[in-house]
Design an enzyme around this catalytic site. Sequence first.
Site, PDB file in Angstrom:
ATOM      1  N   ASN A   8       7.943 -14.405  -8.775  1.00 59.52           N
ATOM      2  CA  ASN A   8       8.452 -13.267  -8.018  1.00 59.52           C
ATOM      3  C   ASN A   8       8.305 -12.051  -8.929  1.00 59.52           C
ATOM      4  O   ASN A   8       9.130 -11.827  -9.810  1.00 59.52           O
ATOM      5  CB  ASN A   8       9.916 -13.556  -7.655  1.00 59.52           C
ATOM      6  CG  ASN A   8      10.583 -12.429  -6.921  1.00 59.52           C
ATOM      7  OD1 ASN A   8      10.007 -11.360  -6.746  1.00 59.52           O
ATOM      8  ND2 ASN A   8      11.810 -12.665  -6.499  1.00 59.52           N
ATOM      9  N   ARG A  84       6.043 -14.692  -4.235  1.00 64.04           N
ATOM     10  CA  ARG A  84       6.674 -13.769  -3.304  1.00 64.04           C
ATOM     11  C   ARG A  84       5.763 -12.553  -3.199  1.00 64.04           C
ATOM     12  O   ARG A  84       5.434 -11.923  -4.217  1.00 64.04           O
ATOM     13  CB  ARG A  84       8.033 -13.357  -3.848  1.00 64.04           C
ATOM     14  CG  ARG A  84       8.745 -12.404  -2.939  1.00 64.04           C
ATOM     15  CD  ARG A  84      10.061 -12.015  -3.542  1.00 64.04           C
ATOM     16  NE  ARG A  84      10.825 -11.222  -2.613  1.00 64.04           N
ATOM     17  CZ  ARG A  84      12.078 -10.855  -2.838  1.00 64.04           C
ATOM     18  NH1 ARG A  84      12.691 -11.221  -3.930  1.00 64.04           N
ATOM     19  NH2 ARG A  84      12.717 -10.120  -1.957  1.00 64.04           N
ATOM     20  N   HIS A 172      13.244  -8.540   2.825  1.00 68.88           N
ATOM     21  CA  HIS A 172      14.206  -9.603   2.456  1.00 68.88           C
ATOM     22  C   HIS A 172      14.056 -10.838   3.337  1.00 68.88           C
ATOM     23  O   HIS A 172      15.010 -11.603   3.543  1.00 68.88           O
ATOM     24  CB  HIS A 172      15.671  -9.107   2.536  1.00 68.88           C
ATOM     25  CG  HIS A 172      16.034  -8.104   1.487  1.00 68.88           C
ATOM     26  ND1 HIS A 172      16.707  -6.934   1.752  1.00 68.88           N
ATOM     27  CD2 HIS A 172      15.796  -8.103   0.157  1.00 68.88           C
ATOM     28  CE1 HIS A 172      16.879  -6.256   0.642  1.00 68.88           C
ATOM     29  NE2 HIS A 172      16.331  -6.948  -0.345  1.00 68.88           N
ATOM     30  N   ARG A 230      18.134   2.927  -4.427  1.00 69.67           N
ATOM     31  CA  ARG A 230      17.357   3.449  -3.290  1.00 69.67           C
ATOM     32  C   ARG A 230      18.263   4.139  -2.279  1.00 69.67           C
ATOM     33  O   ARG A 230      19.409   3.744  -2.096  1.00 69.67           O
ATOM     34  CB  ARG A 230      16.602   2.307  -2.595  1.00 69.67           C
ATOM     35  CG  ARG A 230      15.426   1.816  -3.409  1.00 69.67           C
ATOM     36  CD  ARG A 230      14.744   0.659  -2.722  1.00 69.67           C
ATOM     37  NE  ARG A 230      14.838  -0.535  -3.536  1.00 69.67           N
ATOM     38  CZ  ARG A 230      14.633  -1.774  -3.096  1.00 69.67           C
ATOM     39  NH1 ARG A 230      14.328  -1.985  -1.825  1.00 69.67           N
ATOM     40  NH2 ARG A 230      14.732  -2.798  -3.895  1.00 69.67           N
ATOM     41  N   GLU A 368      15.989 -17.402  -2.542  1.00 63.80           N
ATOM     42  CA  GLU A 368      14.640 -17.054  -2.085  1.00 63.80           C
ATOM     43  C   GLU A 368      13.595 -17.973  -2.709  1.00 63.80           C
ATOM     44  O   GLU A 368      12.594 -18.307  -2.087  1.00 63.80           O
ATOM     45  CB  GLU A 368      14.352 -15.585  -2.435  1.00 63.80           C
ATOM     46  CG  GLU A 368      15.229 -14.643  -1.632  1.00 63.80           C
ATOM     47  CD  GLU A 368      15.420 -13.283  -2.254  1.00 63.80           C
ATOM     48  OE1 GLU A 368      15.764 -13.220  -3.455  1.00 63.80           O
ATOM     49  OE2 GLU A 368      15.235 -12.279  -1.546  1.00 63.80           O
TER      50      GLU A 368
END
Length: 381
Positions: A8, A84, A172, A230, A368
């Site tokens: 990832n 990912r 996500h 963000r 994940e």
Amino acid sequence: MTHVLTLNAGSSSLKYGLYEAAQDPRVVTHGRVGRIGGAAQLVPDGADTRPLPQVTDHAGALRAVLDHLRASHPQAQISAVGHRVVHGGMDHAAPVLLDVALVEDLDRLSPFAPLHQPHNLAGVRAAMEAFPKARQVACFDTAFHRGHPFVNDTFALPRAYYDKGVRRYGFHGLSYDYIAGELARSAPDLSRVVVAHLGNGASMCALRDGRSVASTMGFSALDGLPMGTRVGQLDPGVVLYLMAQEGMSADQISDLLYKDAGLKGMSGISNDMRELLASDDPRAGEALDYYTFRIRRELGALAAVLGGIDGLVFCGGIGENAAPIRARVCDGMEWIGITLDAARNAANAPVISNDNGAVRVMVIPTDEEIVIARAAVALGG
Ligand code: ADP
């Protein structure tokens, strides 16, 4: 027994996981290389952090991970590498086997996610070189959302932009995929569920019978909730103002919106929730007020999309650990059927609603990496 390596790659980090390549992959070890491009360091789970002075890019970071794994797990035989990849564009609604041509094709999506996609693909290229015989599998953050109805996929722009791919993709997806799987197992009676993934990045997703029907994130990973650094939802007029009146370049605006906004920008203190919760600075308080206000607002909006909700799930570092944030999000939400049990919430219990509430509120630690590992095994034929 062969093994799956999951990768990832973020802008300055490379997370890795080593799994036994069984139908239900079992984790062997996890870790990460951080601060790539600066003072890079290897942080293996459960072992000492090690500086990596020679590492300057993702290829070097991968070499360091492989050196570490060879020394710590010399028996590992890597038959597949699962990656990912943030953007799968319009075409990819599922994980895919990668070859050189497909990597080139995915590179064409880099302008859609300039801060993530190039790093993800750099990781893929480095892994192809390191493991020329292994299966390379891409798992996309956008894929889980590709079934959105048109109204949740479009902007009110001339149709030509939609056709070019200017759409609400949502991100996500690996986390939501994992949560949907856990819900199917542990709460199959719940049909309409809102999931709040609250980590450094944050978004919310409306699930109907385990499928995503709406997300707070759109074209980029900027929209929706305010995040660690963000901005979240922003009137596009602000961007026009920054360009025309403040003379900012696209790169400067990008830095502002991705790296210097959100909790960090508002508080002027930190992007770290633990620090903000511990602070008595009024700007930290305002940042948290705005953060929880936006989550509540999106919760109401997603509940409207679903026509009511049966369940609410919190996940991500904040969602799984920050009881005061969950309490503030749920406070005064009885009108929608949410009532928390204070003791369960303080304990980060799997179910934190009280037994009389119509909505089951849950804390589900997301994973994940296991979603990537499962896909890498499944695509082995
Ligand atoms: P990423 O999106 O980088 O994977 P995480 O999901 O790990 O991020 O979430 C990081 C956030 O979780 C940080 O803001 C951190 O402060 C917050 N967090 C982690 N543990 C706690 C805790 N015990 N209490 C409050 N916040 C926490």
